[in-house]
Design a protein around this motif. Structure first.
Motif, PDB file in Angstrom:
ATOM      1  N   ALA A 157       0.835  -1.204   0.000  1.00  0.00           N
ATOM      2  CA  ALA A 157       0.000   0.000   0.000  1.00  0.00           C
ATOM      3  C   ALA A 157       0.872   1.257   0.000  1.00  0.00           C
ATOM      4  CB  ALA A 157      -0.942   0.000   1.193  1.00  0.00           C
ATOM      5  N   GLN A 158       1.949   1.242   0.781  1.00  0.00           N
ATOM      6  CA  GLN A 158       2.848   2.389   0.827  1.00  0.00           C
ATOM      7  C   GLN A 158       3.481   2.627  -0.541  1.00  0.00           C
ATOM      8  OE1 GLN A 158       3.421   4.645   3.237  1.00  0.00           O
ATOM      9  NE2 GLN A 158       4.801   5.713   1.860  1.00  0.00           N
ATOM     10  N   GLN A 159       4.016   1.579  -1.161  1.00  0.00           N
ATOM     11  CA  GLN A 159       4.650   1.706  -2.478  1.00  0.00           C
ATOM     12  C   GLN A 159       3.631   2.125  -3.544  1.00  0.00           C
ATOM     13  OE1 GLN A 159       6.423  -2.143  -2.946  1.00  0.00           O
ATOM     14  NE2 GLN A 159       8.215  -1.647  -1.720  1.00  0.00           N
ATOM     15  N   PHE A 160       2.461   1.525  -3.504  1.00  0.00           N
ATOM     16  CA  PHE A 160       1.421   1.844  -4.470  1.00  0.00           C
ATOM     17  C   PHE A 160       0.987   3.297  -4.323  1.00  0.00           C
ATOM     18  CE2 PHE A 160      -3.035   1.688  -6.005  1.00  0.00           C
ATOM     19  CZ  PHE A 160      -2.792   1.295  -7.303  1.00  0.00           C
ATOM     20  N   SER A 161       0.817   3.733  -3.087  1.00  0.00           N
ATOM     21  CA  SER A 161       0.444   5.122  -2.807  1.00  0.00           C
ATOM     22  C   SER A 161       1.474   6.088  -3.384  1.00  0.00           C
ATOM     23  CB  SER A 161       0.313   5.326  -1.301  1.00  0.00           C
ATOM     24  OG  SER A 161       0.109   6.688  -0.995  1.00  0.00           O
ATOM     25  N   GLU A 162       2.755   5.765  -3.217  1.00  0.00           N
ATOM     26  CA  GLU A 162       3.818   6.612  -3.764  1.00  0.00           C
ATOM     27  C   GLU A 162       3.753   6.656  -5.287  1.00  0.00           C
ATOM     28  OE1 GLU A 162       7.455   5.126  -2.036  1.00  0.00           O
ATOM     29  OE2 GLU A 162       6.785   5.644  -0.009  1.00  0.00           O
ATOM     30  N   GLN A 163       3.457   5.523  -5.916  1.00  0.00           N
ATOM     31  CA  GLN A 163       3.337   5.484  -7.377  1.00  0.00           C
ATOM     32  C   GLN A 163       2.159   6.329  -7.843  1.00  0.00           C
ATOM     33  OE1 GLN A 163       3.063   1.290  -8.150  1.00  0.00           O
ATOM     34  NE2 GLN A 163       5.277   1.039  -8.365  1.00  0.00           N
ATOM     35  N   VAL A 164       1.023   6.182  -7.183  1.00  0.00           N
ATOM     36  CA  VAL A 164      -0.171   6.947  -7.550  1.00  0.00           C
ATOM     37  C   VAL A 164       0.093   8.437  -7.340  1.00  0.00           C
ATOM     38  CG1 VAL A 164      -2.591   7.397  -6.945  1.00  0.00           C
ATOM     39  CG2 VAL A 164      -1.786   5.042  -7.156  1.00  0.00           C
ATOM     40  N   ASN A 165       0.725   8.782  -6.250  1.00  0.00           N
ATOM     41  CA  ASN A 165       1.071  10.166  -5.965  1.00  0.00           C
ATOM     42  C   ASN A 165       1.951  10.713  -7.088  1.00  0.00           C
ATOM     43  OD1 ASN A 165       1.887  12.644  -4.928  1.00  0.00           O
ATOM     44  ND2 ASN A 165       2.279  11.852  -2.882  1.00  0.00           N
ATOM     45  N   GLY A 166       2.957   9.945  -7.500  1.00  0.00           N
ATOM     46  CA  GLY A 166       3.839  10.352  -8.589  1.00  0.00           C
ATOM     47  C   GLY A 166       3.080  10.578  -9.880  1.00  0.00           C
ATOM     48  N   LEU A 167       2.117   9.692 -10.179  1.00  0.00           N
ATOM     49  CA  LEU A 167       1.313   9.844 -11.392  1.00  0.00           C
ATOM     50  C   LEU A 167       0.458  11.115 -11.330  1.00  0.00           C
ATOM     51  CD1 LEU A 167       0.257   6.127 -11.957  1.00  0.00           C
ATOM     52  CD2 LEU A 167       1.837   7.483 -13.360  1.00  0.00           C
ATOM     53  N   PHE A 168      -0.123  11.387 -10.164  1.00  0.00           N
ATOM     54  CA  PHE A 168      -0.895  12.623 -10.009  1.00  0.00           C
ATOM     55  C   PHE A 168      -0.011  13.840 -10.290  1.00  0.00           C
ATOM     56  CE2 PHE A 168      -4.428  10.503  -7.845  1.00  0.00           C
ATOM     57  CZ  PHE A 168      -5.498  11.330  -8.163  1.00  0.00           C
ATOM     58  N   ARG A 169       1.163  13.851  -9.660  1.00  0.00           N
ATOM     59  CA  ARG A 169       2.080  14.986  -9.832  1.00  0.00           C
ATOM     60  C   ARG A 169       2.494  15.142 -11.295  1.00  0.00           C
ATOM     61  NH1 ARG A 169       3.666  17.089  -5.063  1.00  0.00           N
ATOM     62  NH2 ARG A 169       3.267  15.851  -3.207  1.00  0.00           N
ATOM     63  N   ALA A 170       2.794  14.028 -11.971  1.00  0.00           N
ATOM     64  CA  ALA A 170       3.203  14.077 -13.375  1.00  0.00           C
ATOM     65  C   ALA A 170       2.075  14.623 -14.248  1.00  0.00           C
ATOM     66  CB  ALA A 170       3.634  12.691 -13.853  1.00  0.00           C
ATOM     67  N   GLU A 171       0.865  14.151 -14.022  1.00  0.00           N
ATOM     68  CA  GLU A 171      -0.282  14.624 -14.814  1.00  0.00           C
ATOM     69  C   GLU A 171      -0.557  16.097 -14.547  1.00  0.00           C
ATOM     70  OE1 GLU A 171      -2.032  13.152 -17.312  1.00  0.00           O
ATOM     71  OE2 GLU A 171      -0.543  11.545 -17.132  1.00  0.00           O
ATOM     72  N   MET A 172      -0.402  16.518 -13.306  1.00  0.00           N
ATOM     73  CA  MET A 172      -0.631  17.930 -12.987  1.00  0.00           C
ATOM     74  C   MET A 172       0.459  18.808 -13.606  1.00  0.00           C
ATOM     75  SD  MET A 172      -3.519  18.119 -11.506  1.00  0.00           S
ATOM     76  CE  MET A 172      -3.570  19.730 -10.742  1.00  0.00           C
ATOM     77  N   ARG A 173       1.699  18.296 -13.646  1.00  0.00           N
ATOM     78  CA  ARG A 173       2.811  19.036 -14.295  1.00  0.00           C
ATOM     79  C   ARG A 173       2.499  19.248 -15.772  1.00  0.00           C
ATOM     80  NH1 ARG A 173       6.714  15.367 -12.810  1.00  0.00           N
ATOM     81  NH2 ARG A 173       6.460  15.427 -10.598  1.00  0.00           N
ATOM     82  N   LYS A 174       1.917  18.220 -16.417  1.00  0.00           N
ATOM     83  CA  LYS A 174       1.540  18.339 -17.827  1.00  0.00           C
ATOM     84  C   LYS A 174       0.541  19.476 -18.027  1.00  0.00           C
ATOM     85  CE  LYS A 174       2.060  13.451 -19.064  1.00  0.00           C
ATOM     86  NZ  LYS A 174       1.297  12.237 -19.434  1.00  0.00           N
ATOM     87  N   ARG A 175      -0.218  19.768 -16.989  1.00  0.00           N
ATOM     88  CA  ARG A 175      -1.215  20.840 -17.047  1.00  0.00           C
ATOM     89  C   ARG A 175      -0.632  22.175 -16.575  1.00  0.00           C
ATOM     90  NH1 ARG A 175      -7.006  18.303 -15.801  1.00  0.00           N
ATOM     91  NH2 ARG A 175      -6.691  16.325 -16.841  1.00  0.00           N
ATOM     92  N   GLY A 176       0.692  22.146 -16.267  1.00  0.00           N
ATOM     93  CA  GLY A 176       1.347  23.364 -15.843  1.00  0.00           C
ATOM     94  C   GLY A 176       1.102  23.710 -14.382  1.00  0.00           C
ATOM     95  N   LYS A 177       0.731  22.729 -13.598  1.00  0.00           N
ATOM     96  CA  LYS A 177       0.444  22.965 -12.174  1.00  0.00           C
ATOM     97  C   LYS A 177       1.330  22.069 -11.329  1.00  0.00           C
ATOM     98  CE  LYS A 177      -4.158  24.383 -13.281  1.00  0.00           C
ATOM     99  NZ  LYS A 177      -5.537  24.085 -13.406  1.00  0.00           N
ATOM    100  N   GLU A 178       2.158  22.699 -10.532  1.00  0.00           N
ATOM    101  CA  GLU A 178       3.081  21.966  -9.656  1.00  0.00           C
ATOM    102  C   GLU A 178       2.402  21.725  -8.315  1.00  0.00           C
ATOM    103  OE1 GLU A 178       6.246  19.858  -9.717  1.00  0.00           O
ATOM    104  OE2 GLU A 178       5.931  21.154 -11.448  1.00  0.00           O
ATOM    105  N   ILE A 179       2.341  20.495  -7.935  1.00  0.00           N
ATOM    106  CA  ILE A 179       1.791  20.169  -6.603  1.00  0.00           C
ATOM    107  C   ILE A 179       2.793  19.352  -5.812  1.00  0.00           C
ATOM    108  CG2 ILE A 179      -0.638  20.338  -7.200  1.00  0.00           C
ATOM    109  CD1 ILE A 179      -0.724  17.285  -7.370  1.00  0.00           C
TER     110      ILE A 179
END
Length: 179
Positions: A157-179
């Motif tokens: 769950a910890q590793q999966f959460s980190e992966q999902v978090n990374g995907l969220f951040r990457a997708e938001m970066r594509k939209r020009g929004k740093e989180i």
């Protein structure tokens, strides 16, 4: 096939026994939040259920239920009555002594629940199974297997959460929004 069904029933019983450690909201209840009804069972079925619970050492899960509850109530009362600390400590000892043994009610109700969920014949078969070499191994090994499984699930769950978090951040970066 009969051995497999015994093993599955055994695993189900083990998971059900483990359920006592879950919060009340996570346990099986009716939609209204009430405990599900328990079907009447024969004294023999309840006896087999108690035997199974004893072999599984189910009472270890709630061995400190009475002193823990006395402590929790005392601590709660202390929060708004600090000036009564000495008295509440003394009263807690008396109440713990008065209520000692009430945890046996949990054993009785658990036995009735299992006797409601399983037929007398099934409980007899389960008791026989737990006395067998494989049943004895299950009683010893299962807590270790469950613990190792829980550890794995937490790590996953910890590793999966980190992966999902990374995907969220990457997708938001594509939209020009740093989180």
């Amino acid at each position: 096939m009969k051995k497999l069904s015994h093993m599955l029933l055994s695993a189900g019983l083990a998971l059900s026994v483990a359920g006592i450690a879950l919060p009340v909201s996570a346990q099986q209840a009716s939609p209204e939040g009430q405990a599900r009804p328990i079907k009447p069972a024969s004294p023999a079925a309840i006896g087999y259920a108690k035997e199974i619970l004893a072999m599984k050492n189910a009472s270890a899960m709630y061995a400190n239920a009475v002193p823990n509850m006395v402590q929790r109530v005392k601590d709660s009362l202390l929060q708004s009555n600090l000036n009564y600390q000495k008295d509440l400590n003394e009263v807690a000892i008396t109440i713990a002594q008065t209520m000692a043994g009430r945890d046996k009610e949990i054993t009785e109700q658990m036995a009735k629940i299992y006797a409601s969920d399983f037929t007398e014949a099934e409980l007899k078969d389960l008791a026989t199974f737990y006395k067998s070499p494989l049943g004895q191994k299950l009683l010893v090994q299962e807590p270790q297997s469950i613990s190792a499984s829980m550890t794995y699930m937490q790590q996953w769950a910890q590793q999966f959460s980190e992966q999902v978090n990374g995907l969220f951040r990457a997708e938001m970066r594509k939209r020009g929004k740093e989180i």
